[in-house]
Write a protein that holds these residues in place. Structure first.
Motif, PDB file in Angstrom:
ATOM      1  N   ASN A 399      29.355  66.605   2.403  1.00 55.77           N
ATOM      2  CA  ASN A 399      29.102  67.868   3.119  1.00 55.77           C
ATOM      3  C   ASN A 399      27.630  68.110   3.410  1.00 55.77           C
ATOM      4  N   ASN A 400      26.759  67.504   2.611  1.00 57.13           N
ATOM      5  CA  ASN A 400      25.335  67.850   2.706  1.00 57.13           C
ATOM      6  C   ASN A 400      24.513  66.637   3.112  1.00 57.13           C
ATOM      7  N   TYR A 401      24.034  66.632   4.353  1.00 52.36           N
ATOM      8  CA  TYR A 401      23.277  65.481   4.853  1.00 52.36           C
ATOM      9  C   TYR A 401      22.122  65.928   5.747  1.00 52.36           C
ATOM     10  N   TYR A 402      20.955  65.332   5.544  1.00 53.17           N
ATOM     11  CA  TYR A 402      19.779  65.592   6.397  1.00 53.17           C
ATOM     12  C   TYR A 402      19.050  64.287   6.662  1.00 53.17           C
ATOM     13  N   ASP A 403      18.615  64.091   7.900  1.00 54.41           N
ATOM     14  CA  ASP A 403      17.817  62.905   8.217  1.00 54.41           C
ATOM     15  C   ASP A 403      16.351  63.118   7.860  1.00 54.41           C
ATOM     16  N   MET A 404      15.667  62.029   7.549  1.00 52.33           N
ATOM     17  CA  MET A 404      14.219  62.074   7.342  1.00 52.33           C
ATOM     18  C   MET A 404      13.550  62.194   8.720  1.00 52.33           C
ATOM     19  N   PRO A 405      12.217  62.448   8.799  1.00 52.60           N
ATOM     20  CA  PRO A 405      11.562  62.617  10.103  1.00 52.60           C
ATOM     21  C   PRO A 405      11.869  61.473  11.069  1.00 52.60           C
ATOM     22  N   ALA A 406      12.010  61.830  12.356  1.00 55.41           N
ATOM     23  CA  ALA A 406      12.485  60.877  13.366  1.00 55.41           C
ATOM     24  C   ALA A 406      11.615  59.627  13.495  1.00 55.41           C
ATOM     25  N   ASP A 407      10.295  59.771  13.243  1.00 53.45           N
ATOM     26  CA  ASP A 407       9.440  58.588  13.407  1.00 53.45           C
ATOM     27  C   ASP A 407       9.459  57.677  12.180  1.00 53.45           C
ATOM     28  N   THR A 408      10.366  57.951  11.222  1.00 57.70           N
ATOM     29  CA  THR A 408      10.464  57.085  10.035  1.00 57.70           C
ATOM     30  C   THR A 408      11.870  56.531   9.854  1.00 57.70           C
ATOM     31  N   ILE A 409      12.735  56.763  10.842  1.00 51.51           N
ATOM     32  CA  ILE A 409      14.111  56.275  10.723  1.00 51.51           C
ATOM     33  C   ILE A 409      14.489  55.493  11.985  1.00 51.51           C
ATOM     34  N   GLY A 410      15.731  55.038  12.045  1.00 50.81           N
ATOM     35  CA  GLY A 410      16.187  54.288  13.219  1.00 50.81           C
ATOM     36  C   GLY A 410      15.327  53.058  13.423  1.00 50.81           C
ATOM     37  N   GLU A 411      14.978  52.815  14.676  1.00 55.41           N
ATOM     38  CA  GLU A 411      14.216  51.604  14.987  1.00 55.41           C
ATOM     39  C   GLU A 411      12.822  51.630  14.348  1.00 55.41           C
ATOM     40  N   ALA A 412      12.307  52.849  14.090  1.00 57.74           N
ATOM     41  CA  ALA A 412      10.958  52.990  13.514  1.00 57.74           C
ATOM     42  C   ALA A 412      10.996  53.081  11.992  1.00 57.74           C
ATOM     43  N   THR A 413      12.117  52.741  11.401  1.00 63.79           N
ATOM     44  CA  THR A 413      12.237  52.900   9.948  1.00 63.79           C
ATOM     45  C   THR A 413      11.159  52.135   9.189  1.00 63.79           C
ATOM     46  N   PHE A 414      10.813  52.649   8.015  1.00 60.11           N
ATOM     47  CA  PHE A 414       9.894  51.929   7.126  1.00 60.11           C
ATOM     48  C   PHE A 414      10.690  51.071   6.156  1.00 60.11           C
ATOM     49  N   CYS A 415      10.183  49.898   5.891  1.00 58.00           N
ATOM     50  CA  CYS A 415      10.769  49.019   4.867  1.00 58.00           C
ATOM     51  C   CYS A 415      10.639  49.712   3.509  1.00 58.00           C
ATOM     52  N   CYS A 416      11.559  49.378   2.610  1.00 57.15           N
ATOM     53  CA  CYS A 416      11.531  49.946   1.255  1.00 57.15           C
ATOM     54  C   CYS A 416      10.306  49.475   0.473  1.00 57.15           C
ATOM     55  N   GLY A 417       9.695  48.377   0.912  1.00 51.65           N
ATOM     56  CA  GLY A 417       8.525  47.830   0.216  1.00 51.65           C
ATOM     57  C   GLY A 417       8.853  46.614  -0.638  1.00 51.65           C
ATOM     58  N   GLY A 418      10.140  46.273  -0.747  1.00 52.42           N
ATOM     59  CA  GLY A 418      10.513  45.146  -1.618  1.00 52.42           C
ATOM     60  C   GLY A 418      11.257  44.052  -0.879  1.00 52.42           C
ATOM     61  N   GLY A 419      11.318  44.138   0.465  1.00 57.52           N
ATOM     62  CA  GLY A 419      12.093  43.147   1.222  1.00 57.52           C
ATOM     63  C   GLY A 419      11.337  41.844   1.426  1.00 57.52           C
ATOM     64  N   GLY A 420      11.968  40.924   2.147  1.00 65.37           N
ATOM     65  CA  GLY A 420      11.280  39.692   2.552  1.00 65.37           C
ATOM     66  C   GLY A 420      10.919  38.757   1.413  1.00 65.37           C
ATOM     67  N   GLY A 421      11.669  38.817   0.300  1.00 69.43           N
ATOM     68  CA  GLY A 421      11.373  37.893  -0.806  1.00 69.43           C
ATOM     69  C   GLY A 421      10.258  38.388  -1.713  1.00 69.43           C
ATOM     70  N   LEU A 422      10.034  39.710  -1.722  1.00 72.74           N
ATOM     71  CA  LEU A 422       8.944  40.268  -2.541  1.00 72.74           C
ATOM     72  C   LEU A 422       9.477  41.107  -3.711  1.00 72.74           C
ATOM     73  N   LEU A 423      10.791  41.042  -3.933  1.00 75.55           N
ATOM     74  CA  LEU A 423      11.413  41.901  -4.943  1.00 75.55           C
ATOM     75  C   LEU A 423      11.271  41.304  -6.347  1.00 75.55           C
ATOM     76  N   THR A 424      10.041  41.027  -6.717  1.00 72.97           N
ATOM     77  CA  THR A 424       9.820  40.382  -8.003  1.00 72.97           C
ATOM     78  C   THR A 424       8.772  41.176  -8.773  1.00 72.97           C
ATOM     79  N   ASP A 425       8.890  41.174 -10.093  1.00 72.64           N
ATOM     80  CA  ASP A 425       7.994  42.010 -10.900  1.00 72.64           C
ATOM     81  C   ASP A 425       6.541  41.580 -10.791  1.00 72.64           C
ATOM     82  N   ASP A 426       6.285  40.305 -10.435  1.00 78.23           N
ATOM     83  CA  ASP A 426       4.881  39.895 -10.296  1.00 78.23           C
ATOM     84  C   ASP A 426       4.216  40.535  -9.064  1.00 78.23           C
ATOM     85  N   LEU A 427       5.003  41.233  -8.240  1.00 81.66           N
ATOM     86  CA  LEU A 427       4.422  41.926  -7.081  1.00 81.66           C
ATOM     87  C   LEU A 427       4.633  43.445  -7.181  1.00 81.66           C
TER      88      LEU A 427
END
Ligand code: SF4
Ligand code: SF4
Length: 507
Positions: A399-427
């Protein structure tokens, strides 16, 4: 928590002043021979590595025309400079996409352009030296291959492809990354990233069946290696036990149960993830993809559905047909591959699933578009389906849903910061700092609308957010799977009714 400063979240995002070399120390562990060799790479830095690197660059630019076009066409307009989450979070100028590209471009120019060969200083061309290689190792492992910069580049230059090429070259000279290469070797040996063998997987699934039946009184099945099943579900191995991933798996199983579908998992292809993409190795990507073909043929299924995994969907969407096709033995009435969100969404459209949204009323949700899904794939038969379908599923179940600001979602979304083979504790420092732009956008909906949870359809995003949320003052469990919401709200037709409970109470 690790020993570094977590970036401050600002109300209005600010482009940071550059801090030269502030992330030069960030490097993942180098792979040892035992993780290099199964992938076909030398076990350690080869003697004539400079020549091998230059030759490999020549081979890649010849094979992939896009790589040469990207290296030749940058006009240094600067449009990409403030678009990378790693630059915004770290202030290191080498994390500006154009600067990252230049690390490879300067070597390309030196060896493969007339001006670079004869007037290197004039065109910023440089020799392949150990200093350059070390810079590559550091900064090409500070790119999550998310493609955000390419959306804003007037020439569409894709830094992800340049990072992939650089990693492939580093593997070829014997300087691969431990985290990715160890995982790929495990897939070849055991079938999944976690090294979970068939008996352990069977045991886990049996445990899940018991747990779900105890919880809701319905015998929802989690079938494994069922020959003749209609659907093969290929899902990230994190779905088998990690939180909140496993709640997503329970959600898929409930959807299949309610639809009366015949489905199975495979112990041979018990992994949707394909880290071949992260290391830029099309050959390893192909080898991993072929496992899905073999499993589908041996089980005799009619269709293949992918679970919630961002980069797996990117690899499947872009390469499964090329690498593992033709899929002429599958039912032609269904797309190959198909995403679990498409499957669930279609059933919702057909009125075949019913939900009690109030089951999710303890949460106010927003949705994180995973970068790989957003910018490298589609879903359904309409443009933008990868944005609308997951949101429609969430809205059908909550029932309760809100989108984040438009320039940070959809095609302009930001990566979570751990993608691309970087999801390791040494990083970890890179992961926390790289998550800052997403956390900033999340904070706005937390502050403005009382959002309590972030939903995602990517295994890496889920693990990354569970880890970085506490650095920004949020809870580890504030990240949820989209199919977890489905699983909570779905009304199963064969569920015991309240009357049954009353009858039992009387007995
Ligand atoms: S692909 Fe993503 S991580 Fe890499 S440079 Fe571009 S914006 Fe940064
Ligand atoms: S936006 Fe494109 S052309 Fe402009 S500097 Fe960046 S990569 Fe080069």
């Amino acid at each position: 928590m690790a020993d570094f400063e977590t970036p401050e979240l600002k109300e209005i995002p600010i482009i940071p002043h550059v801090k030269d070399g502030s992330m030069a120390h960030s490097k993942p562990y180098v792979a040892k021979a035992e993780f290099q060799e199964p992938l076909g790479y030398p076990g350690e830095l080869v003697d004539n590595w400079e020549q091998v690197a230059v030759d490999k660059l020549g081979e890649l630019k010849g094979k992939y025309r896009s790589l040469q076009v990207f290296l030749d066409s940058c006009v240094k307009c600067g449009a990409c400079t403030d678009k990378c989450h790693y630059y915004l979070g770290t202030s290191d100028p080498k994390n500006m996409p154009v600067a990252r590209q230049d690390l490879l471009r300067k070597v390309y120019r030196r060896y493969y352009t007339f001006a670079g060969k004869y007037f290197p200083k004039l065109v910023g061309a440089e020799d392949m030296t150990k200093e350059v290689l070390d810079d590559w190792y550091s900064y090409f492992h500070q790119c999550s291959q998310c493609r955000r910069c390419s959306v804003f580049c007037p020439y569409g230059i894709d830094t992800a492809e340049i990072s992939m090429a650089a990693r492939e070259i580093m593997d070829a000279v014997g300087m691969g990354q431990k985290y990715c290469n160890e995982i790929i070797a495990k897939v070849f040996k055991i079938g999944n990233n976690l090294g979970l063998p068939e008996p352990a997987l069977a045991d886990t699934l049996e445990g899940l069946e018991e747990e779900v039946e105890e919880d809701i009184g319905v015998p929802v099945k989690f079938p494994l290696d069922v020959k003749g099943a209609d659907i093969l579900l290929v899902t990230p191995s994190a779905d088998f036990f990690a939180e909140p991933h496993v709640d997503g798996l329970i959600g898929y199983a409930k959807v299949f149960h309610e639809a009366g579908a015949s489905w199975t998992l495979s112990s041979y292809a018990s992994e949707a993830a394909n880290f071949g993409m992260f290391i830029g190795s099309y050959e390893n990507m192909r080898r991993i993809s072929r496992r899905i073909r073999k499993a589908a043929q041996e089980l005799g299924v009619k269709r293949i559905i992918f679970g919630e995994c961002g980069h797996a969907w990117r690899v499947a969407y872009a390469f499964l047909n090329t690498y593992a096709g033709p899929w002429d033995f599958l039912d032609p009435n269904y797309p190959v591959p198909q995403h679990i969100c498409e499957y669930t969404y279609d059933l919702i459209q057909e009125g075949k699933l019913k939900f009690d949204k109030s089951e999710n009323d303890h949460m106010t949700l927003t949705y994180h578009d995973s970068c790989n899904v957003a910018r490298a794939t589609r879903m359904g038969d309409k443009p933008g389906g990868q944005f609308t379908i997951p949101r429609e599923i969430i809205k059908a179940t909550c029932n309760n849903y809100y989108d984040m600001p438009a320039d940070t979602i959809g095609e302009a979304t930001f990566c979570c910061g751990g993608g691309g083979g970087l999801l390791t504790d040494d990083l970890m420092e890179l992961r926390v700092k790289g998550a800052m732009p997403r956390m900033q956008a999340y904070k706005t909906v937390v502050d403005d609308h009382g959002v309590t949870n972030l939903a995602a359809i990517c295994a890496i995003c889920k693990t990354q957010f569970a880890k970085v949320f506490p650095y920004y003052g949020y809870g580890m469990t504030d990240i949820v799977s989209v199919h977890q919401l489905v699983g909570e709200a779905i009304i199963l037709s064969d569920a015991p009714s309240d009357d049954d409970d009353d009858d039992n109470d009387d007995e």
